[in-house]
Design a protein around this motif. Structure first.
Motif, PDB file in Angstrom:
ATOM      1  N   THR A 135       0.809  -1.226   0.000  1.00  0.00           N
ATOM      2  CA  THR A 135       0.000   0.000   0.000  1.00  0.00           C
ATOM      3  C   THR A 135       0.844   1.279   0.000  1.00  0.00           C
ATOM      4  O   THR A 135       0.482   2.253  -0.658  1.00  0.00           O
ATOM      5  CB  THR A 135      -0.963   0.000   1.200  1.00  0.00           C
ATOM      6  N   PRO A 136       1.982   1.338   0.728  1.00  0.00           N
ATOM      7  CA  PRO A 136       2.759   2.591   0.748  1.00  0.00           C
ATOM      8  C   PRO A 136       3.655   2.802  -0.465  1.00  0.00           C
ATOM      9  O   PRO A 136       4.463   3.730  -0.454  1.00  0.00           O
ATOM     10  CB  PRO A 136       3.614   2.462   2.016  1.00  0.00           C
ATOM     11  N   GLU A 137       3.534   1.988  -1.506  1.00  0.00           N
ATOM     12  CA  GLU A 137       4.463   2.069  -2.629  1.00  0.00           C
ATOM     13  C   GLU A 137       4.644   3.496  -3.128  1.00  0.00           C
ATOM     14  O   GLU A 137       5.772   4.003  -3.221  1.00  0.00           O
ATOM     15  CB  GLU A 137       3.980   1.189  -3.787  1.00  0.00           C
ATOM     16  N   PHE A 138       3.549   4.169  -3.444  1.00  0.00           N
ATOM     17  CA  PHE A 138       3.678   5.496  -4.037  1.00  0.00           C
ATOM     18  C   PHE A 138       3.926   6.580  -2.995  1.00  0.00           C
ATOM     19  O   PHE A 138       4.452   7.643  -3.327  1.00  0.00           O
ATOM     20  CB  PHE A 138       2.465   5.805  -4.916  1.00  0.00           C
ATOM     21  N   PHE A 139       3.591   6.327  -1.752  1.00  0.00           N
ATOM     22  CA  PHE A 139       4.018   7.240  -0.669  1.00  0.00           C
ATOM     23  C   PHE A 139       5.539   7.257  -0.609  1.00  0.00           C
ATOM     24  O   PHE A 139       6.167   8.334  -0.545  1.00  0.00           O
ATOM     25  CB  PHE A 139       3.435   6.780   0.669  1.00  0.00           C
ATOM     26  N   ILE A 147      -3.119   8.983  10.138  1.00  0.00           N
ATOM     27  CA  ILE A 147      -3.684   8.884   8.784  1.00  0.00           C
ATOM     28  C   ILE A 147      -3.835   7.419   8.391  1.00  0.00           C
ATOM     29  O   ILE A 147      -2.899   6.631   8.538  1.00  0.00           O
ATOM     30  CB  ILE A 147      -2.779   9.591   7.756  1.00  0.00           C
ATOM     31  N   ILE A 148      -5.011   7.078   7.892  1.00  0.00           N
ATOM     32  CA  ILE A 148      -5.261   5.770   7.304  1.00  0.00           C
ATOM     33  C   ILE A 148      -5.430   5.959   5.804  1.00  0.00           C
ATOM     34  O   ILE A 148      -6.184   6.829   5.364  1.00  0.00           O
ATOM     35  CB  ILE A 148      -6.538   5.115   7.878  1.00  0.00           C
ATOM     36  N   ILE A 149      -4.723   5.159   5.008  1.00  0.00           N
ATOM     37  CA  ILE A 149      -4.861   5.237   3.556  1.00  0.00           C
ATOM     38  C   ILE A 149      -5.575   3.987   3.050  1.00  0.00           C
ATOM     39  O   ILE A 149      -5.342   2.882   3.533  1.00  0.00           O
ATOM     40  CB  ILE A 149      -3.490   5.406   2.857  1.00  0.00           C
ATOM     41  N   ALA A 150      -6.463   4.190   2.080  1.00  0.00           N
ATOM     42  CA  ALA A 150      -7.221   3.062   1.523  1.00  0.00           C
ATOM     43  C   ALA A 150      -7.520   3.333   0.058  1.00  0.00           C
ATOM     44  O   ALA A 150      -7.899   4.444  -0.314  1.00  0.00           O
ATOM     45  CB  ALA A 150      -8.523   2.859   2.285  1.00  0.00           C
ATOM     46  N   ALA A 151      -7.341   2.303  -0.762  1.00  0.00           N
ATOM     47  CA  ALA A 151      -7.558   2.439  -2.208  1.00  0.00           C
ATOM     48  C   ALA A 151      -8.446   1.311  -2.715  1.00  0.00           C
ATOM     49  O   ALA A 151      -8.301   0.163  -2.297  1.00  0.00           O
ATOM     50  CB  ALA A 151      -6.220   2.428  -2.945  1.00  0.00           C
ATOM     51  N   GLY A 152      -9.375   1.660  -3.596  1.00  0.00           N
ATOM     52  CA  GLY A 152     -10.136   0.648  -4.302  1.00  0.00           C
ATOM     53  C   GLY A 152     -11.505   0.358  -3.733  1.00  0.00           C
ATOM     54  O   GLY A 152     -11.758   0.487  -2.533  1.00  0.00           O
ATOM     55  N   GLU A 153     -12.391  -0.063  -4.623  1.00  0.00           N
ATOM     56  CA  GLU A 153     -13.768  -0.339  -4.236  1.00  0.00           C
ATOM     57  C   GLU A 153     -13.890  -1.500  -3.265  1.00  0.00           C
ATOM     58  O   GLU A 153     -14.853  -1.591  -2.506  1.00  0.00           O
ATOM     59  CB  GLU A 153     -14.598  -0.612  -5.497  1.00  0.00           C
ATOM     60  N   ALA A 154     -12.897  -2.397  -3.268  1.00  0.00           N
ATOM     61  CA  ALA A 154     -12.935  -3.522  -2.336  1.00  0.00           C
ATOM     62  C   ALA A 154     -12.895  -3.050  -0.886  1.00  0.00           C
ATOM     63  O   ALA A 154     -13.372  -3.744   0.012  1.00  0.00           O
ATOM     64  CB  ALA A 154     -11.776  -4.471  -2.604  1.00  0.00           C
ATOM     65  N   LYS A 155     -12.353  -1.861  -0.660  1.00  0.00           N
ATOM     66  CA  LYS A 155     -12.263  -1.313   0.701  1.00  0.00           C
ATOM     67  C   LYS A 155     -13.452  -0.408   1.043  1.00  0.00           C
ATOM     68  O   LYS A 155     -13.538   0.114   2.156  1.00  0.00           O
ATOM     69  CB  LYS A 155     -10.965  -0.503   0.848  1.00  0.00           C
ATOM     70  N   ALA A 156     -14.368  -0.205   0.093  1.00  0.00           N
ATOM     71  CA  ALA A 156     -15.403   0.816   0.263  1.00  0.00           C
ATOM     72  C   ALA A 156     -16.292   0.572   1.475  1.00  0.00           C
ATOM     73  O   ALA A 156     -16.620   1.509   2.215  1.00  0.00           O
ATOM     74  CB  ALA A 156     -16.248   0.926  -1.005  1.00  0.00           C
ATOM     75  N   GLN A 157     -16.713  -0.669   1.699  1.00  0.00           N
ATOM     76  CA  GLN A 157     -17.636  -0.933   2.804  1.00  0.00           C
ATOM     77  C   GLN A 157     -16.955  -0.755   4.152  1.00  0.00           C
ATOM     78  O   GLN A 157     -17.531  -0.154   5.064  1.00  0.00           O
ATOM     79  CB  GLN A 157     -18.218  -2.351   2.704  1.00  0.00           C
TER      80      GLN A 157
END
Length: 775
Positions: free
Chosen positions: A65-69, A280-290
């Motif tokens: 997840t932190p790749e681009f950070f 800070i919490i980072i989250a990407a993608g519709e799979a994490k939406a709920q």
């Protein structure tokens, strides 16, 4: 909400860019278009904080997840005063910011598997040293790290002596030890608990964490604080749940390992101990939406660990649009802002059907007027629902159209992506003899094959060689040219034994292909050298730790096993081996962060394939947000560039691009423009072909967090759920009373998006722009 929480200059700029004007969640959030852009936002905020707190305490995440950070942080530090760096700083409120110096920051490691050797490349200890201590130029002397090798255990012994199987039985905390070994283990567990308490105290002695950055798991975990963790928890040794084990399987070499490995993690109270902390919490993608919705819209609750950030005035979520898509704010904004589209009408009607528990044809105009979203439909009338029904039928009709005279090129990032995405649609195409079909998997896919699977296969291969049951090695020219021949015969014999239900012969078929692969990869000249090569590979694998990166030749061997599996799937329908293309793009290396696609190395092979096949339709996985597995969006980038290059040579105005999705993320009905019926027979074919052909995947060593089993089961459930949605719009009787048998037999549906080249390029362009110039 915005006025109650002070935003930094960076956050103000990104908020303005996002267009979000109202935030009603319990914790504020910022939203960006895609995964790489989220990395830029996080890097800017981190550097802004570091400039103001040069000797502060930071805790940063591990994993993909932190790749681009990480990449954006390094890029900005290296290019602070270059034109590109100045432009970015000017755009995001950092023009007057003095370049931060990170060497005086105090680093706190968030978590670690236990036990795991610190020198292993898949340990988080190794990760933080490589990417943060060395990568950011931090001072090791100011770092609090979790090193399993250094934690004192009973009698001063190493964990490999105390826990020789690497399993730690936490019941020893509460029960009597029955053997000498258990007594040592029990004493060691108490010593680990003591170490955890001391680690917690060291963090508090520093004043607590000042800048915390973490991801969020599918169950809502932050650090390894899984669903149900005490909101006042501190650093501890603990077990994990299935969802967390599934996510960790990729790091540890399979869920067989991660299910039996404990973790040391800081607690939820540790994260918020410093009330002034930026969390800070980072989250990407519709799979994490709920889980994002539940975490942001629920009051403090141990079922949703991230709600603990409500305790911090500087608590934040940084989200991609997909991850934010189920937030009430996002739903309101989607319907209330911008041009009203047919997709909005369709989505609002379907959501109203779900909300009221009614079929669309039973909705009354009054229902539509009373709903906050359907009431916004322009020219709302008695005919509105019928228009949606007609639009949905048109999509379904498009999905049952007979395709003739097409040259079809179906592509996927990984082996099984195509099958799990659109197999029933492909079987329809293959039933028409005037169509020509090609299949291409663009990466080698070797990371999906466990060492254990290869070891078992090679040992069985040795047994067959000893019994003279791999007779092709006796042919005079086999080691010179013969190993390259009769690939289709291999496939046919394998599937014949599937039909005959001969498991030993099926495994023998795999071993035949493995022998061919060994001869090709290792340039084996004779039978004696073949046996030596098998023994050498076995020795390497047996002496490797679970999850270790394999040498290139063993990576290639694993990849060729996956390629054989893919050929088997399409041979079900008579597709020849020569029509299954294996591109093995070079960016796919098995590293934690794979490279960005290179235009010559990774794009040119795709262009060459386009020239050779000359397709009229190309299918691909569509992930324009870049939030699925990183291989997906990198393949998307390479494919988009290849299409652009090919368009310079050839008129592509008639080329159609089919964007599909699979087990990682799905289209909503309103997003798709083609709907394909799926029969029980289709479901059986998909399940059977997966089980019979993807032998390395049947045991689900790398499962989805959504299901402890084969990916094919998830695909099946997705298609059935999609049918349930469309039945709300069309009614069940539409299907079982339809004129066409194909529709009457529907027990699932596939959604996909049919695009022209311009539409496809537009989908891919924003992702490309977000990375351009950084790498």
């Amino acid at each position: 909400m915005l006025s109650n929480y002070p935003l930094s200059e960076v956050e103000k700029c990104f908020l303005k860019e996002s267009g979000v004007t109202e935030i009603t969640t319990k914790i504020p959030y910022l939203m960006v278009d895609n995964f790489p852009k989220m990395g830029l936002l996080t890097a800017c905020r981190f550097l802004e904080w570091a400039a103001a707190n040069p000797d502060g305490v930071i805790s940063l995440p591990t994993g993909k997840t932190p790749e681009f950070f990480i990449k954006w942080t390094q890029f900005l530090l290296e290019n602070w005063d270059s034109k590109k760096g100045q432009d970015i700083r000017a755009e995001y409120g950092m023009s007057d910011l003095k370049k931060p110096v990170l060497k005086d920051l105090h680093f706190v490691q968030i978590d670690e598997f236990y036990p795991i050797a610190s020198e292993q490349a898949n340990s988080f200890f190794h990760y933080v040293n490589k990417f943060y201590i060395d990568g950011f130029g931090l001072d090791p002397a100011k770092a609090l790290l979790i090193n399993s090798d250094d934690i004192t255990l009973a009698e001063g012994k190493h964990f490999s002596e105390i826990f020789p199987t690497l399993k730690v039985d936490l019941s020893l905390r509460f029960r009597e030890a029955s053997t000498k070994e258990e007594k040592l283990q029990q004493e060691s567990i108490y010593l680990i608990d003591k170490w955890c308490g001391e680690y917690e105290q060291k963090i508090r002695d520093k004043g607590g964490i000042g800048f915390f950055l973490g991801g969020i798991g599918p169950d809502g975990h932050i650090a390894f604080n899984t669903r149900g963790s005490d909101l006042y928890s501190t650093t501890r040794l603990t077990e994990t749940n299935f969802e967390t084990q599934a996510v960790a399987a990729g790091d540890l070499g399979g869920i067989e390992v991660s299910a039996n490995r404990l973790v040391i993690t800081i607690g939820l109270e540790t994260i918020v101990y410093n009330p002034e902390a930026v969390g800070i919490i980072i989250a990407a993608g519709e799979a994490k939406a709920q889980i994002v919705k539940d975490s942001l819209e629920t009051t403090l609750d141990n079922i949703y660990p991230a709600t603990v950030l409500q305790k911090l005035k500087n608590g934040r979520f940084y989200l991609t649009k997909g991850a934010a898509s189920k937030l009430t704010d996002s739903v309101n904004s989607y319907f209330q802002k911008g041009e009203w589209t047919q997709a909005k009408t369709e989505k609002s009607i379907l959501e109203l059907c779900k909300k009221l528990g009614k079929y669309a044809n039973r909705l009354k105009l009054e229902d539509l007027k009373n709903d906050p979203y359907t009431s916004l439909i322009p020219n709302l009338s008695e005919n509105t629902v019928k228009q949606v029904i007609d639009s949905t039928i048109a999509k379904l009709n498009k999905g049952i159209e007979k395709e003739e005279g097409e040259v079809l090129l179906h592509t996927g990032p990984h082996h099984d992506d195509i099958s799990l995405g659109i197999l029933p649609h492909i079987t329809n195409q293959l039933s028409e003899k005037s169509n020509e079909a090609h299949f291409s998997v663009l990466t080698s896919g070797f990371t999906a094959v466990t060492n254990t699977f290869v070891i078992d296969t090679l040992q069985y291969t040795k047994k067959l060689l000893d019994q003279d049951l791999i007779q092709m090695v006796n042919y005079e020219d086999f080691f010179q040219t013969g190993y390259k021949l009769k690939m289709d015969k291999d496939i046919y014999h394998y599937l014949t034994n599937v039909a005959s239900e001969e498991p030993d012969q099926i495994k023998r078929g795999l071993c035949h292909r493995v022998v061919r692969a060994l001869v090709s990869i290792f340039e084996v000249p004779n039978s004696q050298k073949l046996r030596e090569t098998i023994n050498d590979v076995l020795a390497i694998l047996k002496n490797s730790y679970d999850g270790e990166k394999n040498p290139p030749k063993i990576q290639k061997l694993k990849g060729m096993i996956r390629e054989f599996e893919e050929e088997l799937v399409w041979a079900h329908f008579g597709v020849k081996v020569k029509n299954v293309h294996h591109l093995r793009l070079g960016f796919y290396t098995g590293d934690i962060f794979t490279e960005q696609p290179d235009k010559k190395r990774d794009v040119e092979p795709i262009v060459e394939m386009f020239r050779e096949v000359n397709p009229t339709k190309i299918s691909l996985t569509l992930d324009p947000e870049g939030s699925g597995p990183d291989t997906h969006y990198k393949v998307l980038q390479a494919t988009a560039e290849a299409v652009r290059q090919w368009s310079k040579e050839k008129d592509l105005s008639d080329l159609r691009i089919i964007g599909y999705r699979n087990v990682w993320f799905q289209f909503e009905a309103s997003e798709s423009n083609v709907i394909v019926p799926v029969s029980l027979g289709d479901l059986s074919v998909m399940e059977d072909s997966f089980a019979n052909c993807y032998l390395s995947q049947v045991n689900a060593s790398f499962p989805s967090y959504a299901h402890n089993g084969k990916f094919s089961t998830i695909a099946k459930r997705t298609w059935v759920k999609q049918l349930n949605d469309i039945q709300l719009l069309l009614g069940k009787d539409y299907f079982y009373q339809h004129d066409m048998a194909k529709v009457r037999a529907s027990h699932g549906l596939i959604f996909f998006k049919d695009m022209n080249v311009e539409e496809f390029i537009a989908h891919a362009r924003e992702l490309e722009k977000s990375i351009e110039g950084m790498i």
